[in-house]
Design an enzyme around this catalytic site. Structure first.
Site, PDB file in Angstrom:
ATOM      1  N   ASP A 354      48.747  28.737  47.758  1.00 54.35           N
ATOM      2  CA  ASP A 354      47.909  29.351  46.742  1.00 54.35           C
ATOM      3  C   ASP A 354      47.028  30.388  47.433  1.00 54.35           C
ATOM      4  O   ASP A 354      46.768  30.287  48.641  1.00 54.35           O
ATOM      5  CB  ASP A 354      47.053  28.268  46.079  1.00 54.35           C
ATOM      6  N   ASP A 356      43.640  31.996  46.218  1.00 58.79           N
ATOM      7  CA  ASP A 356      42.189  31.891  46.146  1.00 58.79           C
ATOM      8  C   ASP A 356      41.711  30.485  46.477  1.00 58.79           C
ATOM      9  O   ASP A 356      42.189  29.492  45.927  1.00 58.79           O
ATOM     10  CB  ASP A 356      41.703  32.285  44.753  1.00 58.79           C
ATOM     11  N   ASP A 362      37.395  32.304  47.212  1.00 61.91           N
ATOM     12  CA  ASP A 362      37.569  32.679  45.809  1.00 61.91           C
ATOM     13  C   ASP A 362      36.412  33.555  45.334  1.00 61.91           C
ATOM     14  O   ASP A 362      35.241  33.173  45.437  1.00 61.91           O
ATOM     15  CB  ASP A 362      37.650  31.426  44.933  1.00 61.91           C
ATOM     16  N   ASN A 397      48.195  32.174  40.443  1.00 59.22           N
ATOM     17  CA  ASN A 397      47.867  32.527  39.061  1.00 59.22           C
ATOM     18  C   ASN A 397      46.773  33.586  39.062  1.00 59.22           C
ATOM     19  O   ASN A 397      45.754  33.415  39.732  1.00 59.22           O
ATOM     20  CB  ASN A 397      47.349  31.305  38.299  1.00 59.22           C
ATOM     21  N   CYS A 439      54.224  30.878  29.250  1.00 60.05           N
ATOM     22  CA  CYS A 439      55.196  31.352  30.230  1.00 60.05           C
ATOM     23  C   CYS A 439      55.628  30.198  31.134  1.00 60.05           C
ATOM     24  O   CYS A 439      54.965  29.160  31.212  1.00 60.05           O
ATOM     25  CB  CYS A 439      54.593  32.479  31.075  1.00 60.05           C
ATOM     26  N   ASP A 468      44.556  24.279  46.223  1.00 56.32           N
ATOM     27  CA  ASP A 468      43.271  23.606  46.077  1.00 56.32           C
ATOM     28  C   ASP A 468      43.062  22.982  44.702  1.00 56.32           C
ATOM     29  O   ASP A 468      41.980  22.447  44.436  1.00 56.32           O
ATOM     30  CB  ASP A 468      42.127  24.584  46.361  1.00 56.32           C
TER      31      ASP A 468
END
Length: 524
Positions: A354, A356, A362, A397, A439, A468
């Site tokens: 991932d 962030d 982040d 994402n 989606c 995370d």
């Protein structure tokens, strides 16, 4: 006897040229600049026929002129760097002007760079008119100031050039050949960094139809896609371009003609109206930021009609010309191979992160590359995986795009900055949809994981996903991969309790990924 060379700064300068007048200005600026002198300067004459010799000024360092036979700047640069013997090769275009302390700044930029750094890029300054808005052509040149990896002023380590066999000479013009080289160097495991030296790129006068002729670059974009995959634009920090709009415009014009020839007036009128609307939007897009003089408006109107069909024609030509090209990724071995490790090596097929709060701190809906800050140990663990030959990728994402909080261009810039700081990733898979779109790519759905594995050419069951949030490990489970949670202050207690494996930090997560192949071998 002293030769006047300062070999403590072991670099040579290569200048490809087609005999433009600024070549003398460039060489004169180098001759008067302060700092350690280059081992030599190699000027590569790329004119097809050079009956008149280049008129070069006296130089305080060895100066050679080579010929490359009009094969384009990629071939000219290859001719130049292969003729030198220095550790570093500084490429300068013949239309730039280096600063008065350029040699000193260059050697400062190159000093003590670790072996994993392949190249140092200068900061380009493009002086635009101060008394009026810039024209379309001037804005195009001005865009070079923020471009990544352009060889207007770029110094490459010789060993990196040798590792990837230099520039790809299938790029016949000064377009994309530098970005292709940088991507291949990064694929080989190197990094490209920004230097502090400053070089000026003056704005030259352009011909009336220069923007139409520039559409030849659409053929080169095909080669970029074939070599580097569909995400190549994002990886070099560019937006999607206008080819799709040009295709609609050209299709509308074609339909209007065909309907007219068949006597279908309504169809011809509808298609003609669509063509006129698309053309007007394109022309206004180019006219409004400019000086809006009669000459500039006239040029924009004419070329806005000609550019869409020219772009489509060159794209088709490129598709045909480069139809047999295979992607570079996983097909060649550089300094650090990107191939998946063998099954019996006890290593994961790939490790997917991932973005962030896993790789970088982040910043909600971040669109500013300058705000990118890697988490502690991220660079170290990624380097460890690359050294072992384990492919790494990013699955993220980014619903800020759907929310209108960031643009695709800003997202690409942040991702590019992440890669610049942490090194190359074999794949970037990003979902830009909102939470309620349904989606199949947004985590916890498995789409990003499945696409990343397919892009890397590895089995999804052999992948490890590190993130995370509960969505990260849930997406891994849904895809049939292994998930490891690295909680932060934002991770919910229920997510920690439900995670199959939990690590204290990214270092421990990668240690777990390397130490165990299966997902069901116990919880840490």
């Amino acid at each position: 006897m002293s030769t006047g060379l300062d070999l403590s700064a072991d670099y040579s300068v290569v200048v490809p040229t087609v005999g433009r007048p600024n070549l003398q200005v460039l060489l004169d600026a180098l001759g008067h600049a302060t700092g350690p002198r280059p081992r030599e300067v190699v000027v590569v004459d790329d004119r097809r026929t050079a009956s008149d010799p280049l008129d070069l000024p006296e130089a305080p360092w060895p100066l050679r002129v080579l010929r490359s036979g009009g094969r384009g700047p990629a071939a000219a640069r290859n001719t130049g760097w292969r003729a030198t013997a220095s550790e570093w090769v500084a490429f300068l275009d013949d239309d730039v002007v280096p600063g008065p302390d350029w040699p000193a700044r260059l050697t400062d930029d190159l000093a003590c760079l670790p072996p994993g750094v392949a190249a140092s890029q200068a900061r380009l300054v493009v002086p635009l008119p101060a008394h009026r808005r810039p024209t379309d052509a001037e804005r195009g040149t001005g865009g070079l100031a923020g471009a990544r990896w352009i060889t207007a002023d770029m110094a490459y380590r010789r060993s990196a050039l040798e590792a990837v066999d230099g520039f790809d000479e299938r790029f016949p013009r000064a377009y994309r050949e530098d970005a292709d080289l940088a991507l291949r160097v990064i694929e080989a495991g190197y990094r490209v960094v920004d230097g502090r030296r400053v070089t000026t790129h003056p704005v030259a006068a352009s011909a009336f139809l220069a923007s139409v002729r520039a559409q030849r670059g659409n053929a080169d974009d095909v080669l970029m896609r074939q070599r580097h995959g569909a995400d190549w634009r994002a990886r070099i920090g560019e937006g999607p371009g206008r080819l799709r709009r040009h295709t609609v415009t050209t299709a509308a014009a074609t339909a209007a003609v065909l309907f007219g020839l068949r006597g279908h007036r309504r169809g011809a009128a509808a298609a003609g109206f669509l063509w006129a609307g698309c053309t007007a939007e394109f022309a206004l897009h180019r006219i409004l930021p400019g000086p809006r003089t009669a000459a500039e408006v006239g040029r924009m109107l004419v070329t806005s009609v000609a550019i869409p069909p020219a772009a489509c024609a060159h794209r088709i030509r490129g598709e045909w010309r480069h139809r047999e090209v295979r992607r570079f990724r996983h097909s060649r071995v550089g300094r650090r191979p990107r191939l998946a490790p063998p099954e019996d090596a006890g290593l994961p097929a790939a490790v997917l992160f991932d973005r962030d709060d896993t790789l970088i701190h982040d910043v909600p809906y971040n669109g500013d590359p300058d705000a990118v800050r890697p988490v502690p140990a991220a660079a170290a663990v990624l380097g460890r995986l690359r050294d072992l030959g384990v492919p790494v990728g990013v699955v993220s994402n980014q619903s800020g795009v759907a929310r209108g909080l960031i643009t695709l261009e800003q997202l690409a810039a942040v991702n590019a900055r992440t890669e610049a700081l942490l090194g190359p990733f074999g794949t970037w898979q990003v979902c830009v949809h909102g939470e309620d779109t349904g989606c199949d790519c947004r985590k916890p759905a498995p789409g990003l994981i499945e696409k990343a594995a397919a892009d890397l050419g590895v089995p999804v069951a052999g992948c490890v996903v590190i993130g995370d949030t509960g969505a990260d490990v849930a997406a891994a489970a849904a895809a049939g991969a292994r998930g490891i949670l690295v909680p932060t202050a934002r991770t919910l207690p229920a997510e920690i309790a439900a995670a199959p494996e939990v690590a204290a930090d990214i270092t421990e997560a990668v240690r777990l990924a390397l130490g165990k192949r299966g997902a069901g071998e116990g919880r840490s």
